[in-house]
Design a protein around this motif. Structure first.
Motif: not given
Length: 189
Positions: A162-164, A166-168, A171-172
């Motif tokens: 999930r973190l990947s 969200i950040t990849q 968010l962008p």
């Protein structure tokens, strides 16, 4: 009070026409009504004459008279039919019960310790702040919901966490929308 009550009637009776002409959603009209309430409180906080107080009372038409039918519309749009009576009851209990208790307690405290002018200014700023935060949260959620596409599916296919994701991807793709909603909100307020 008489002017406030009389000014509410055209807005309430013309609500469907207002909504059809402006093409605004019920949620947007709720935000407009809260903004008018905040403006009323700010004008009352700086009122120097009875005429200003009377003029500020006309914001009541755009706050309360727009808020009530917009909330009913919002419930009709979002609450399933079998839960509509429960939704209406909760709206009245929370919106007018708990809100009135908290608002009256805060207003009384501020009026007693800071004076009436500061009480109206503080309530106006809080109303603007809460309305703006609610508007931005809703806009940000809609912006995130629009994110999708090949990048999201590709990361999910390779088993990214999930973190990947969200950040990849999220968010962008969402940051330009977040920034535009934030700038729009600052411009409007």
């Amino acid at each position: 009070l008489f002017l406030q009550a009389i000014s509410e009637l055209p807005v309430m009776f013309g609500y469907t026409r207002i909504r059809s002409k402006t093409h605004l959603s019920a949620a947007a009209l709720i935000s407009v009504s809260m903004l008018c309430y905040a403006l009323k409180a700010l004008v009352l906080g700086g009122a120097s004459s009875l005429g200003v107080v009377m003029a500020a009372g006309l914001f009541q038409a755009l706050s309360f008279a727009l808020f009530t039918p917009a909330c009913v519309d919002f419930m009709l749009e979002t609450v399933p039919g079998e839960y509509l009576a429960t939704g209406h009851l909760l709206f009245l209990a929370i919106g007018q019960g708990a809100g009135a208790v908290a608002g009256n307690a805060l207003s009384g405290f501020l009026a007693e310790y800071l004076g009436m002018g500061w009480m109206f200014r503080t309530v106006g700023v809080l109303a603007l702040l809460i309305t703006t935060c609610g508007f931005l949260i809703r806009s940000f959620i809609e912006t995130i919901d629009e994110v999708g596409g090949e990048s999201l599916e590709a990361l999910q296919a390779v088993g990214a966490g999930r973190l990947s994701i969200i950040t990849q991807v999220i968010l962008p793709a969402s940051l330009p929308g977040f920034l535009s909603w934030l700038l729009y909100s600052l411009e409007v307020n």
